[in-house]
Write an enzyme that holds these catalytic residues in place. Structure first.
Site, PDB file in Angstrom:
ATOM      1  N   VAL A 125      16.572 -22.457  16.409  1.00  0.00           N
ATOM      2  CA  VAL A 125      17.755 -23.162  17.222  1.00  0.00           C
ATOM      3  C   VAL A 125      18.939 -22.390  16.827  1.00  0.00           C
ATOM      4  CG1 VAL A 125      18.331 -25.035  15.569  1.00  0.00           C
ATOM      5  CG2 VAL A 125      18.908 -25.103  18.240  1.00  0.00           C
ATOM      6  N   VAL A 274      11.894 -10.846  17.169  1.00  0.00           N
ATOM      7  CA  VAL A 274      12.299  -9.426  16.463  1.00  0.00           C
ATOM      8  C   VAL A 274      10.665  -9.259  15.875  1.00  0.00           C
ATOM      9  CG1 VAL A 274      13.059  -8.139  14.554  1.00  0.00           C
ATOM     10  CG2 VAL A 274      14.818  -9.362  15.947  1.00  0.00           C
ATOM     11  N   HIS A 565      14.403 -27.719   2.045  1.00  0.00           N
ATOM     12  CA  HIS A 565      14.926 -26.745   1.309  1.00  0.00           C
ATOM     13  C   HIS A 565      14.353 -25.611   0.931  1.00  0.00           C
ATOM     14  CE1 HIS A 565      17.461 -30.768   0.190  1.00  0.00           C
ATOM     15  NE2 HIS A 565      18.054 -30.294   1.354  1.00  0.00           N
ATOM     16  N   HIS A 608      21.386 -29.855  -2.052  1.00  0.00           N
ATOM     17  CA  HIS A 608      21.238 -29.604  -0.756  1.00  0.00           C
ATOM     18  C   HIS A 608      21.707 -28.343  -0.266  1.00  0.00           C
ATOM     19  CE1 HIS A 608      21.013 -34.239  -1.064  1.00  0.00           C
ATOM     20  NE2 HIS A 608      20.079 -33.915  -0.191  1.00  0.00           N
TER      21      HIS A 608
END
Length: 710
Positions: A125, A274, A565, A608
């Protein structure tokens, strides 16, 4: 109902493990609004100065900064599209991962957690991971980033990154001073920026149980930090959210791209993949091939040229995938896939790290009111909370994933046993627990990492486990510094299929030992005097599980591979240690190609990752600009850096693949004026490293945040 000076915690404490969607009708912007933000493939130019592969978090930051120069043209190619659902910027989106915004990938079975597979969290996104995350906006400890520098990456320690943390951020004083006073929320504005794009503040709500939990932490040896963002993100601390003055998500799309989208020199192409980077006969990256999303592999492609540089920002999952498809990667893998080898870089797709988490469950017999479950069990309170949010943008619904964390040092979690865990890790034969494809160089690189990790295990100023808390009894125990390493590899039978992801979760038994230490410490925390007013009662693992063997079984059944993460798959490390990019972020063995995303991290920080990615991208943009400004653009060839075989050494050797001088630098405590060799940072706001350049170079200022020896 009177205004309540309390701060809200999430319905779940870690959104990545148990995401709850707050129902909101999906309303999308119209076609005209979408077209204003993107170009049609038929409008593509044959060449741009810069091509950025990926319009996620880092890609949009770099695109904004590079397009500030109106003489340079910038193209961003993004596989995903815009998420214009208004609810995606509301606090409730912190616990919602729309499938349309994610790649559909599942890991291979994980032997360390009972052969279970796991969801792979990789954003598809515009805005990337900043569009779908929990909006916890903290940084790692200073030691986390200083360890990057110790791996041969000059300028990438905490002092080198702090200016970029600040440049990317504006801290806003919380809107409700009574909440601040009641909960004793503290901060230091000097470690934040004042005009950065991303807005950060503390939401105007605290659950009363959170204050009890803070007190209980202090009773078991975990003090509360005054401010964690200045390098002290260990022990217990308040965490700001990246939200604006109206409590809405502040992220790469609306803060970096939207203000720049009208620039005539900036173009964004969405819904295109790509396929490869194409190189000249001299191994210079000169173009990319792109293919419309949804078309079959082998369908027609478009080739677009780059005059200056191609920047990979396709994330931890697809940056190594694109490199491998382009002939840059492990020789054996590329040969098996029938891909001509341009640069044999075994580290491409290796070194995968995440924060695996085990869910631990307690319940409170005498919980205080209100508490997180009150939103489901008390209709009057739920109605009041909705009214507070709708009319005032305050109250329980103003919170994202949470606002408080415990990031606990191992010396605190297991004061009598941490040294045994360190000894166990250092005694291992590394190859036993690493992917079988690891080369001698990669094994050497892991040993350097292990030396730094075990030092962190023995540190009182670096957290090993994260315990999110917001008044609730259950949470996830997140392993911040795993010893296991995973891989991302293309499928040799179909290089354009989604890559194979193997986290290798808990393959190294040290990770299990660490998790057991965290579970025992959580029990200790729940037994603290202040907690007894809540009546904590253990549900899982269960009070009958007391031995390490019993808890080992629980860890295997409870652990999840990812908390979204993932990182480190194109690591910034010396090439002789399995690195993929040098400190200037250029890919080894080729020219004109750099990486600017989360994949360059060598060791995952105990935090985070959102704020860290902004800092990386801001610094990457300055490095790219500085290269372009240099006569002849010599920096387009990456330097090959090596460090000695022991992490404790401070000697580093830097050599360039062009005709740049080869310099050996030894840093000692007796040097009166530290000097910086060619290409190293030598000044800028917040810079605390060497400010004097070694002859014949002088310090050239690129902007207030960055300068280098030229």
């Amino acid at each position: 109902m009177p205004r309540m000076n309390l701060l809200r915690g999430p319905l779940v404490v870690v959104l990545h493990l148990l995401a709850l969607s707050h129902a909101s009708p999906r309303t999308y912007l119209g076609k005209d609004e979408l077209l204003r933000r993107q170009i049609d493939p038929g409008s593509l130019k044959s060449a741009y100065d810069y091509i950025i592969v990926g319009g996620g978090q880092s890609g949009l930051v770099i695109a904004n900064r590079l397009s500030e120069d109106t003489t340079k043209t910038v193209l961003v190619v993004e596989y995903g599209t815009f998420d214009n659902n208004p609810s995606q910027v509301e606090p409730s989106s912190a616990t919602s991962y729309p499938p349309m915004d994610l790649f559909n990938v599942t890991s291979v079975p994980q032997p360390g957690i009972g052969n279970r597979t796991g969801t792979v969290y990789a954003a598809a996104v515009v805005g990337g991971g900043s569009t779908i995350n929990g909006m916890l906006f903290e940084r790692g400890s200073a030691e986390d980033y200083d360890n990057w520098e110790k791996l041969g990456n000059a300028g990438w320690g905490f002092s080198g990154l702090l200016p970029y943390f600040k440049k990317s951020t504006t801290f806003n004083t919380p809107i409700d001073p009574s909440v601040v006073a009641d909960a004793n929320i503290t901060w230091d504005t000097s470690v934040y920026g004042t005009d950065g794009p991303i807005q950060a503040t503390y939401p105007p709500w605290v659950w009363p149980g959170t204050k009890i939990q803070f007190k209980a932490f202090s009773e078991v040896g975990v003090p509360t930090q005054f401010e964690a963002a200045g390098g002290n993100s260990y022990n217990a601390f308040w965490v700001p959210s990246n939200v604006d003055a109206n409590g809405r998500r502040s992220y790469a799309r609306n803060e970096y791209f939207d203000p720049a989208q009208s620039r005539p020199n900036l173009s964004l192409l969405v819904n295109y993949r790509v396929n490869e980077v194409l190189f000249s006969s001299t191994k210079r990256a000169q173009s990319v091939t792109i293919q419309a999303r949804g078309t079959a592999n082998g369908a027609s492609t478009i080739t677009v040229n780059a005059n200056t540089e191609i920047v990979l920002c396709a994330g931890w999952l697809h940056t190594p995938h694109i490199l491998q498809r382009s002939g840059v990667g492990p020789k054996a893998l590329l040969t098996a896939a029938g891909i001509p080898i341009l640069s044999d870089l075994p580290g491409v797709g290796s070194n995968l790290q995440d924060h695996p988490a085990a869910f631990i469950q307690f319940t409170y017999k005498t919980d205080v009111f209100p508490n997180p479950s009150s939103l489901q069990t008390n209709a009057t309170f739920a109605a009041w909370a909705q009214q507070q949010w709708t009319q005032l943008r305050e109250g329980p619904l103003s919170l994202t994933t949470g606002n408080s964390l415990g990031t606990i040092p191992l010396t605190t979690m297991n004061p009598t046993g941490y040294q045994a865990i360190i000894s166990k890790a250092l005694a291992q034969t590394p190859a036993t627990y690493l992917p079988k494809a690891y080369t001698a160089e990669q094994l050497a690189g892991f040993v350097e990492q292990r030396n730094l990790l075990t030092a962190s295990y023995g540190s009182s100023t670096n957290g090993i486990f994260e315990i999110p808390f917001n008044g609730g009894a259950s949470t996830a125990l997140c392993l911040d510094k795993p010893m296991s390493r995973g891989t991302v590899t293309l499928k040799t039978t179909d290089r354009y299929a989604e890559p194979s992801v193997d986290y290798n979760t808990n393959v190294n038994p040290v990770d299990v030992d660490l998790t057991i230490s965290a579970a025992r410490f959580y029990r200790t925390w729940m037994a603290a005097p202040s907690m007894q007013q809540l009546g904590p009662t253990e549900l899982t693992p269960g009070t009958t599980l007391t031995t390490d063997a019993q808890l080992n079984t629980w860890v295997s059944g409870s652990m999840s591979s990812s908390t979204a993460h993932s990182c480190c798959t194109a690591a910034m490390m010396p090439q002789n240690l399995g690195g993929v990019v040098s400190p200037d972020l250029l890919v080894y063995g080729v020219t004109g190609l750099s990486v600017g995303d989360i994949s360059v991290i060598p060791l995952i920080p105990a935090t985070h990752t959102c704020a860290t990615v902004y800092a990386i991208a801001e610094k990457a943009a300055d490095l790219i600009k500085a290269r372009a400004a240099s006569p002849g653009n010599p920096g387009s060839t990456s330097s090959t850096t090596s460090i000695s075989s022991t992490t404790s050494s401070t000697t580093s050797t830097t050599s360039s693949t062009t005709s740049q001088p080869t310099t050996t630098k030894t840093t000692t405590t007796t040097a009166p004026v530290p000097t910086q060799t060619h290409w190293g940072q030598c000044g800028g706001i917040g810079w605390q490293g060497p400010t004097v350049c070694a002859a014949p170079f002088t310090c050239k200022v690129s902007n207030p945040y960055y300068s280098q020896c030229l």
